[in-house]
Design a protein around this motif. Structure first.
Motif, PDB file in Angstrom:
ATOM      1  N   GLY A 175      18.092  55.305  36.851  1.00  0.00           N
ATOM      2  CA  GLY A 175      18.573  54.901  38.173  1.00  0.00           C
ATOM      3  C   GLY A 175      19.631  53.825  38.043  1.00  0.00           C
ATOM      4  O   GLY A 175      20.698  53.891  38.653  1.00  0.00           O
ATOM      5  N   GLY A 176      19.343  52.837  37.187  1.00  0.00           N
ATOM      6  CA  GLY A 176      20.260  51.716  36.989  1.00  0.00           C
ATOM      7  C   GLY A 176      21.494  52.086  36.191  1.00  0.00           C
ATOM      8  O   GLY A 176      22.425  51.288  36.081  1.00  0.00           O
ATOM      9  N   THR A 177      21.518  53.282  35.616  1.00  0.00           N
ATOM     10  CA  THR A 177      22.628  53.666  34.752  1.00  0.00           C
ATOM     11  C   THR A 177      23.422  54.845  35.326  1.00  0.00           C
ATOM     12  O   THR A 177      24.633  54.773  35.474  1.00  0.00           O
ATOM     13  CB  THR A 177      22.104  54.025  33.346  1.00  0.00           C
ATOM     14  OG1 THR A 177      21.283  52.952  32.876  1.00  0.00           O
ATOM     15  CG2 THR A 177      23.242  54.242  32.370  1.00  0.00           C
ATOM     16  N   CYS A 223      20.468  53.634  27.603  1.00  0.00           N
ATOM     17  CA  CYS A 223      19.785  54.081  28.809  1.00  0.00           C
ATOM     18  C   CYS A 223      18.445  54.674  28.386  1.00  0.00           C
ATOM     19  O   CYS A 223      18.409  55.591  27.567  1.00  0.00           O
ATOM     20  CB  CYS A 223      20.631  55.137  29.528  1.00  0.00           C
ATOM     21  SG  CYS A 223      19.793  55.842  30.971  1.00  0.00           S
ATOM     22  N   TYR A 224      17.358  54.100  28.892  1.00  0.00           N
ATOM     23  CA  TYR A 224      16.067  54.771  28.690  1.00  0.00           C
ATOM     24  C   TYR A 224      15.880  55.650  29.921  1.00  0.00           C
ATOM     25  O   TYR A 224      15.710  55.198  31.028  1.00  0.00           O
ATOM     26  CB  TYR A 224      14.922  53.773  28.453  1.00  0.00           C
ATOM     27  CG  TYR A 224      14.598  52.878  29.625  1.00  0.00           C
ATOM     28  CD1 TYR A 224      15.293  51.696  29.832  1.00  0.00           C
ATOM     29  CD2 TYR A 224      13.587  53.218  30.538  1.00  0.00           C
ATOM     30  CE1 TYR A 224      15.014  50.885  30.917  1.00  0.00           C
ATOM     31  CE2 TYR A 224      13.296  52.410  31.621  1.00  0.00           C
ATOM     32  CZ  TYR A 224      14.019  51.247  31.807  1.00  0.00           C
ATOM     33  OH  TYR A 224      13.746  50.447  32.891  1.00  0.00           O
ATOM     34  N   ASP A 225      16.020  56.931  29.680  1.00  0.00           N
ATOM     35  CA  ASP A 225      16.120  57.891  30.779  1.00  0.00           C
ATOM     36  C   ASP A 225      14.759  58.540  31.019  1.00  0.00           C
ATOM     37  O   ASP A 225      14.347  59.433  30.279  1.00  0.00           O
ATOM     38  CB  ASP A 225      17.186  58.929  30.399  1.00  0.00           C
ATOM     39  CG  ASP A 225      17.381  59.986  31.471  1.00  0.00           C
ATOM     40  OD1 ASP A 225      16.630  59.983  32.467  1.00  0.00           O
ATOM     41  OD2 ASP A 225      18.294  60.824  31.302  1.00  0.00           O
ATOM     42  N   MET A 231      11.272  55.024  38.483  1.00  0.00           N
ATOM     43  CA  MET A 231       9.829  54.929  38.295  1.00  0.00           C
ATOM     44  C   MET A 231       9.263  53.643  38.880  1.00  0.00           C
ATOM     45  O   MET A 231       8.207  53.643  39.494  1.00  0.00           O
ATOM     46  CB  MET A 231       9.492  55.034  36.812  1.00  0.00           C
ATOM     47  CG  MET A 231       9.874  56.377  36.208  1.00  0.00           C
ATOM     48  SD  MET A 231       9.276  57.762  37.219  1.00  0.00           S
ATOM     49  CE  MET A 231       9.808  59.157  36.253  1.00  0.00           C
ATOM     50  N   ASN A 232       9.994  52.557  38.694  1.00  0.00           N
ATOM     51  CA  ASN A 232       9.467  51.256  39.102  1.00  0.00           C
ATOM     52  C   ASN A 232       9.158  51.195  40.587  1.00  0.00           C
ATOM     53  O   ASN A 232       8.234  50.505  41.018  1.00  0.00           O
ATOM     54  CB  ASN A 232      10.488  50.175  38.734  1.00  0.00           C
ATOM     55  CG  ASN A 232       9.962  48.782  38.951  1.00  0.00           C
ATOM     56  OD1 ASN A 232       8.881  48.453  38.480  1.00  0.00           O
ATOM     57  ND2 ASN A 232      10.693  47.983  39.669  1.00  0.00           N
ATOM     58  N   THR A 233       9.936  51.896  41.374  1.00  0.00           N
ATOM     59  CA  THR A 233       9.728  51.861  42.823  1.00  0.00           C
ATOM     60  C   THR A 233       8.879  53.031  43.308  1.00  0.00           C
ATOM     61  O   THR A 233       8.726  53.221  44.510  1.00  0.00           O
ATOM     62  CB  THR A 233      11.085  51.857  43.549  1.00  0.00           C
ATOM     63  OG1 THR A 233      11.986  52.690  42.829  1.00  0.00           O
ATOM     64  CG2 THR A 233      11.651  50.461  43.646  1.00  0.00           C
TER      65      THR A 233
HETATM   66  C1  LIG Z   1      20.351  46.713  44.746  1.00  0.00           C
HETATM   67  C2  LIG Z   1      18.958  47.144  44.545  1.00  0.00           C
HETATM   68  N1  LIG Z   1      18.541  48.289  45.122  1.00  0.00           N
HETATM   69  C3  LIG Z   1      17.276  48.694  44.928  1.00  0.00           C
HETATM   70  C4  LIG Z   1      16.410  47.974  44.175  1.00  0.00           C
HETATM   71  C5  LIG Z   1      14.981  48.437  44.010  1.00  0.00           C
HETATM   72  N2  LIG Z   1      14.691  48.906  42.677  1.00  0.00           N
HETATM   73  C6  LIG Z   1      14.211  48.108  41.713  1.00  0.00           C
HETATM   74  S1  LIG Z   1      13.834  48.876  40.304  1.00  0.00           S
HETATM   75  C7  LIG Z   1      14.274  50.357  40.961  1.00  0.00           C
HETATM   76  C8  LIG Z   1      14.077  51.614  40.205  1.00  0.00           C
HETATM   77  C9  LIG Z   1      14.646  51.571  38.858  1.00  0.00           C
HETATM   78  O1  LIG Z   1      14.746  52.866  38.395  1.00  0.00           O
HETATM   79  P1  LIG Z   1      15.356  53.172  36.985  1.00  0.00           P
HETATM   80  O2  LIG Z   1      16.648  52.502  36.821  1.00  0.00           O
HETATM   81  O3  LIG Z   1      15.339  54.628  36.799  1.00  0.00           O
HETATM   82  O4  LIG Z   1      14.359  52.457  35.970  1.00  0.00           O
HETATM   83  P2  LIG Z   1      12.762  52.650  35.846  1.00  0.00           P
HETATM   84  O5  LIG Z   1      12.109  51.939  36.956  1.00  0.00           O
HETATM   85  O6  LIG Z   1      12.514  54.109  35.878  1.00  0.00           O
HETATM   86  O7  LIG Z   1      12.429  52.035  34.554  1.00  0.00           O
HETATM   87  C10 LIG Z   1      14.738  50.205  42.267  1.00  0.00           C
HETATM   88  C11 LIG Z   1      15.183  51.311  43.126  1.00  0.00           C
HETATM   89  C12 LIG Z   1      16.886  46.766  43.613  1.00  0.00           C
HETATM   90  N3  LIG Z   1      16.118  45.965  42.868  1.00  0.00           N
HETATM   91  N4  LIG Z   1      18.158  46.398  43.797  1.00  0.00           N
END
Ligand SMILES: Cc1ncc(C[n+]2csc(CCOP(=O)(O)OP(=O)(O)O)c2C)c(N)n1
Lengths: 318, 392
Positions: free
Chosen positions: A109-111, A133-135, A140-142
């Protein structure tokens, strides 16, 4: 150069245990392998997401390296600031004159999504740092929401399977190809189930003369709806089915497939182990498995062709 | 010692930045901030300053990179305006809560929409709760002086907060004025070296920046930020004084004009204060005991100082160059009014100059007359008065 497991086993883990990741999460495995591979001191950053929140629960930290988290969409931008500061201060003699590696981590999501611009900017500017990127193919976190890395047909909490819907409608984004289009120094795909392959790539990436990127498939048993002890096995099956090909791409444009399955297994075998695809077994959804297979085949063939073409071009040039 | 040269506000700030010898600058264009970065890039290109520029792809990344660079241990600045700062919003809070002494000229411009490139204070006013020190400037000289002082204030161990130098778009940023510059060596000595106690590049002493901070500790960390802001006034004052000894221009929290016997007082920020001085002189001739209180710091807001400065006023008018929708009067009005809480002096709101609408001496003189009348009629409260606005 080659990874020596015996030597590595004597090295201190730079990500301490006791963090709050779920038992069976492959994310910390990815981070530990990457940090073990590093041959110089490293400074790490991570985007908001599972790996950040579980490893830095104040007043504790799992990071035995310097570490920075600032927000979700900007791991690459934040670390590009750190790397620039290093170049500036080293030139001015204000930090010791020795090599330091810089590694930014981010989830898909972050990448792939919210951090794509920040990643693209970092690659284009040419910072000498590695982005990993750990894909895990969803946010998942949310709570397991769909991202652009989620495969077609997979169920997530925002793209659900129901009486009229069958999970995600679209194919996943090929982020690795987008990264390659930036012509950075080094790009690769990896899995935690083949540590030698991944760690060699980390070493090559950190030595590369410019920005590098490694996309690592990191199964999440909560989101993929599989048994907690099957993450590594499922990562490996993603490689054996060519759903997640392992390759490296080196500037100025040489692609090498680093693992070719002896026998390419059908993607249905990979899907079968994961509850997120369960609804695809229903007759009305079975066509999606065929579509997934077609997409896997298309990409794999494209990759084989690219390998042949770039290797031929290189040997001609050489 | 000081040479007087003609500079725009942007060029003056660029010189101050050059002389403060930053290690890293993150830059992204937006009018009216752009010329500051052009000038700074020219200094970099000619080797007049040894700064690594990160030419980022957005302001969000500008502030993110600034955070990384500052945490790494480098003296770092960026600059922006309006929409650029709005895009940084998330990171403004993170810079402040990470206690990173980033310095940022913020060239005031109206925040969209509708899109407009001219001056008002809606951009910085919205960031008043982000945890940044906000210092407003009246002219190019103040933009220059304040930028130099900003590094000292931000990097002071009792403070460690980012500082925003707010100056009016075009009115200051693009207007040539005589500026007295200090010698490079004098500024270098005044600003000193940046030697943070903790830095990411100290790989032998690994430190985690930006951890997850849950209900157990978050509140205490906010308290530390509050305390740093509480300590900031003393440092702002001490640095202003020290700067005065060096340059002959001492900076305090606020500046009064003909305040000694003033009964009808206007409070304002930024370039308008220059215009208001003229208006004070004009209405004084007709017998109104007018005075001007120019505030320099909006954050930290000097409540006690404002109260004592206004203690003799019969009526106070507050000039806001931004609005807060849904309440009468802008942000400055409400801070001034709460500073005077418990007293009987009427405090009346004015809003002017939105989107760069010009403000003239005569309009401010008229505001003084209106205030004088209101005081005579015993008006304690009224809706905001808009200055220079067409009747719809
Ligand atoms: C600007 C912003 N939008 C939304 C969020 C909420 N948020 C925090 S972690 C996350 C999910 C991260 O997903 P991913 O990058 O795939 O990593 P994972 O949790 O799967 O490790 C979200 C949507 C945030 N912190 N900041």
């Amino acid at each position: 150069m080659a990874i020596n497991l015996k030597k590595l086993s004597a090295k201190q883990d730079l990500l301490a245990g006791g963090h709050a990741a779920c038992a069976g999460c492959t994310g910390p495995t990815v981070i530990r392998q990457a940090l073990l591979a590093a041959e110089t001191p490293v400074v790490c950053g991570c985007a908001t997401g599972c790996m950040e929140v579980t490893t830095t629960l104040y007043p504790f930290t799992s990071w035995r390296t310097p570490f920075i988290h600032s927000a979700f969409e900007n791991s690459a931008a934040t670390m590009s600031g750190v790397e620039t500061a290093f170049r500036a201060l080293r030139r001015k003699g204000r930090v010791p004159d020795r090599e330091i590696g810089f590694i930014a981590f981010g989830g898909d999501g972050g990448t792939y999504d919210i951090g794509l611009q920040s990643l693209s900017g970092m690659l284009e500017r040419g910072h000498k740092m590695l982005y990993i990127c750990y894909d895990n193919e969803a946010y998942m976190n949310t709570g397991i929401q769909r991202s652009s890395a989620t495969p077609k047909g997979a169920e997530t909490t925002t793209a659900q399977a129901g009486s009229v819907k069958a999970g995600k409608d679209q194919n996943r984004k090929d982020l690795t190809a987008i990264v390659i289009a930036h012509n950075p120094a080094y790009v690769a795909q990896a899995v935690p189930s083949l540590p030698n392959d991944f760690m060699t790539k980390v070493q090559e990436a950190l030595k590369a003369d410019g920005p590098s990127f490694i996309n690592v498939l990191a199964p999440c048993h909560r989101g993929w709806r599989c048994k907690p002890d099957t993450g590594i096995e499922i990562a490996q099956l993603a490689v054996e089915t060519c759903f997640w090909p392992l390759f490296k791409w080196e500037r100025p444009g040489r692609l090498t497939i680093t693992y070719k399955p002896k026998e390419k297994r059908p993607v249905a075998e990979w899907i079968k182990l994961q509850g997120r695809f369960k609804h695809l077994e229903e007759p009305r959804n079975r066509h999606i498995i065929d579509e997934l297979q077609a997409e896997v085949d298309r990409k794999w063939n494209e990759l084989l062709a690219m390998e042949a073409a770039t290797q031929a071009a290189q040997s001609k040039a050489g | 010692m000081s040479k007087l040269i003609s500079l725009t506000g942007n060029d003056a700030a660029a010189h101050a930045l050059r002389q403060s010898r930053p290690d890293v600058a993150a830059a992204y264009p937006i009018t009216p901030q752009t010329e500051l970065m052009h000038k700074f890039a020219e200094f970099v290109a000619n080797g007049q300053v040894d700064t690594d520029m990160i030419l980022v792809e957005s302001e969000h990344s500008a502030m993110s990179a600034a955070i990384g660079s500052s945490a790494a241990g480098a003296r770092t600045f960026t600059a922006t305006s309006a929409n650029g700062m709005a895009l940084m919003w998330e990171m403004l809070y993170i810079a402040a809560s990470s206690r990173l002494p980033i310095v940022m000229p913020e060239v005031n411009r109206a925040l969209s929409g509708p899109i407009n490139i001219h001056c008002d204070h809606s951009d910085t006013m919205g960031a008043r709760d982000a945890g940044w020190i906000q210092l407003f400037c009246e002219n190019s000289q103040e933009a220059y002086d304040t930028t130099i002082q900003a590094f000292r204030i931000a990097e002071h161990p009792d403070v460690l907060l980012p500082v925003m130098i707010c100056y009016d778009g075009f009115i200051i940023s693009h207007t040539n004025e005589p500026v007295a510059m200090l010698d490079d060596a004098v500024v270098a000595k005044f600003v000193g070296e940046y030697t943070p106690a903790r830095k990411l590049l100290d790989v032998d002493n690994p430190y985690t920046f930006g951890p997850l901070d849950l209900p157990e500790w978050y509140f205490e960390h906010k308290r530390q930020q509050i305390e740093a802001m509480r300590k900031a006034p003393a440092i702002i004052e001490a640095v202003g004084k020290e700067f005065g000894a060096l340059s002959g221009r001492t900076y305090e929290f606020m500046e009064g004009y003909r305040m000694e016997d003033a009964e009808v007082v206007l409070v304002a920020l930024g370039s308008t204060c220059g215009t208001a001085r003229e208006a004070v002189d004009v209405v004084r001739e007709s017998g109104i005991k007018a005075g001007l209180l120019k505030l320099r710091a909006f954050r930290p807001f000097p409540i006690a100082r404002v109260r004592s400065a206004l203690s003799k006023a019969r009526v106070v008018g507050v000039f806001d160059r931004s609005v807060s929708f849904g309440i009468e009067g802008g942000p400055l009005y409400h801070e001034v009014r709460s500073s005077l809480y418990g007293g009987t002096t009427p405090v009346l709101p004015f809003v002017y100059g939105l989107g760069g609408r010009d403000i003239r001496v005569e309009q401010i003189a008229q505001a003084y007359r209106t205030l004088d009348e209101a005081a005579k009629r015993g008006v304690k409260e009224r809706d905001v008065e808009f200055i220079g606005l067409r009747d719809a």
